[in-house]
Scaffold this active site. Structure first.
Site, PDB file in Angstrom:
ATOM      1  CE  LYS A  15      -1.584   2.583   3.066  1.00 45.21           C
ATOM      2  NZ  LYS A  15      -1.308   3.803   2.268  1.00 45.21           N
ATOM      3  CD  GLU A  42      13.771   3.823   7.207  1.00 49.18           C
ATOM      4  OE1 GLU A  42      14.090   4.826   7.906  1.00 49.18           O
ATOM      5  OE2 GLU A  42      13.543   3.869   6.000  1.00 49.18           O
ATOM      6  CB  CYS A  84      14.198   8.538   6.643  1.00 47.32           C
ATOM      7  SG  CYS A  84      14.922   7.201   5.703  1.00 47.32           S
ATOM      8  CD  GLU A 125      12.152  13.150   9.922  1.00 46.95           C
ATOM      9  OE1 GLU A 125      11.168  12.651  10.481  1.00 46.95           O
ATOM     10  OE2 GLU A 125      12.880  12.525   9.125  1.00 46.95           O
TER      11      GLU A 125
END
Ligand code: ADP
Length: 479
Positions: A177, A250, A284, A382
């Site tokens: 997905k 992750e 990331c 972040e």
């Protein structure tokens, strides 16, 4: 301006369920972030189609599990070939849904094919743990069943195949997905899979951010391989608890780059800039907090600001030649990054970038901001965008303490001429990966993953393959 490619026509994209390419129960718009216009309609699965996809994967599992690993590897290599031979068709789709420049889209497809090939070379042999006069003990690695792969919008194809390849090689079947803002290239890879794998082994569905919960709580899903934000990762973990699903998470990162006092500013600055700005900062593992020793701080920062000013001319629609920095992928992220810049302006000084883009598109010019305290939102959150906070430090102990002062622990970089000093720093950083004088080197044979709230489990490498297995021990008496 180059001629724009024609938008894909409605109906060009199909879900893959049980070996069939099917329309969605409904559909939704995918926006091109460079133009803010509708690029294509995407088929949208409903709950019934999700259940069909999981049922198809479950039904395909016994035969796929019984298929020899070498044959599974052969089919994976065919998928790598197909991605490469369709790159000219796939790359513009990726550019127009994700925003990244065409060169970056081709690079992503090449890395995706390379990762598949890397896994296809691996094996899961039985290991004899003990063999003596009385006992023989063997450890086997078996597949888990149906894997759900949930992927983000920064590298849709790499993230998809880096889960699909090890899952399938180990003998699992899969339901993929993708993120709702970047589902299209993943659906096209699904079409390639339909030609290669037996029905039900690979299923690809798309949602409007509403099916993640159903997938992560589905009783017939044995494992979830998730890449996304830490906030969503927490929900995935909670949702998976009811049936004790295996998880690879992750998640977010706030990677420190630590620049020691012996660097050559001219040499290190372009590398630092790339580490922070590649894929317009939407990585990331991007360098998100740049700690620079006070001795070289002014010189390095001056170089960074100059590079950032020059890079403003390289920002644009990724279809256009010469563009190196595409837009931020979606409006929500665009607003978030703009908010962080506005907040940082109050406490720090914008040295480059930071000005508003006139016209359409979620463009943010590469921005360098100095003078922020570590408590500023741009430093402790972040940013996931093309904005780098530069921070001054005096001692190595201080730099390490500040770098480690984060709930995240994904990656880090250390920049120095003296490798031994760099290694000493690396050895004290609380992250899953530390690169020294390089960044984002991620060969398929090398695992990466996060510590702390950057997640757990690894992707890539033999260990990344083993994440998709469970151990069975056969312990037999000989005498
Ligand atoms: P972002 O990076 O935009 O914050 P997310 O981490 O929310 O993205 O999304 C990453 C992936 O997780 C996407 O495919 C998204 O649709 C999916 N997702 C969102 N909410 C959930 C949920 N509650 N459970 C499982 N997956 C989810």
């Amino acid at each position: 301006m180059n001629a724009q490619l024609q938008p894909a026509q409605d109906g060009n994209f199909r879900l893959l369920i049980g070996g069939k390419l099917v329309a969605g129960a409904s559909s939704f718009d995918v926006i091109n972030p460079a133009t803010e216009e509708v690029y294509a309609r995407c088929p949208r699965a409903d709950l019934q189609q999700l259940n069909q996809a999981v049922a198809a994967a479950k039904a395909a599992f016994p035969a796929w599990k019984a298929t020899p690993l070498a044959e599974r590897a052969r089919l994976l290599n065919k998928l790598a070939d197909a991605i490469e031979s369709h790159a000219a068709e796939l790359a513009p789709i990726l550019t127009q849904e994700q925003g990244k420049p065409l060169g970056g889209a081709h690079f992503e497809l090449a890395v995706a094919a390379g990762n598949i090939r890397g896994f296809a070379q691996m094996d899961l042999p039985e290991v004899v743990l003990q063999d003596d006069a009385t006992t023989r003990i063997i450890r086997q690695r078996l597949p888990l069943g149906v894997v759900a792969a949930i992927t983000p919008w920064n590298f849709p194809v790499i993230m998809m195949v880096t889960k699909l390849a090890p899952a399938l090689l180990a003998g699992n079947t899969i339901v993929v997905k993708p993120a709702p803002t970047t589902p299209l290239t993943s659906l096209k890879v699904g079409e390639l899979c339909a030609e290669i794998f037996p029905p039900g082994v690979v299923n690809v569905i798309a949602d409007a951010n509403d099916l993640g919960g159903a997938l992560t709580s589905h009783p017939d899903v044995a494992k979830i391989a998730f890449t996304g934000s830490t906030a969503t990762g927490r929900k995935v973990m909670a949702s998976a608890s009811a049936t004790l699903k295996r998880l690879t998470l992750e998640l977010g990162g706030n990677d420190a780059a630590i620049v020691l006092d012996d660097v050559d500013p001219k040499e290190v600055a372009p590398k630092l800039f790339f580490a922070a700005m590649v894929n317009s900062g939407q990585v990331c593992l991007a360098a998100k907090r740049i700690f620079i020793h006070e001795k070289v701080y002014d010189a390095v920062v001056a170089e960074l600001a100059q590079i950032a000013e020059g890079a403003a001319n390289l920002v644009g629609n990724g279809l256009n030649e010469g563009v190196q920095f595409g837009p931020v992928q979606n409006r929500m992220q665009f607003e978030k990054v703009r908010g962080l810049i506005e907040d940082a302006r109050k406490q720090g000084k914008v040295l480059a970038g930071g000005k508003e883009h006139q016209g359409k598109g979620f463009f943010i010019y590469p921005t360098v901001i100095a003078g922020l305290p570590d408590s500023a939102r741009l430093v402790c959150e972040e940013q996931f965008g093309p904005v780098m906070p530069v921070l001054k430090f005096s001692t190595i102990d201080e730099a390490i303490e500040r770098a480690n002062n984060s709930e995240y622990g994904l990656g880090a970089t250390v920049w120095a001429r003296d490798i031994n000093r760099a290694l000493e720093v690396a050895n004290r950083l609380e992250t899953g990966t530390v690169w020294i004088n390089k960044h984002l080197d991620l060969p398929p044979s090398v695992p990466y993953g996060g510590v702390k709230q950057s997640g757990f489990g690894v992707e890539l490498g033999q260990q990344g393959l083993e994440e998709f297995t469970q151990i069975r021990v056969i312990n037999m008496a000989k005498a």
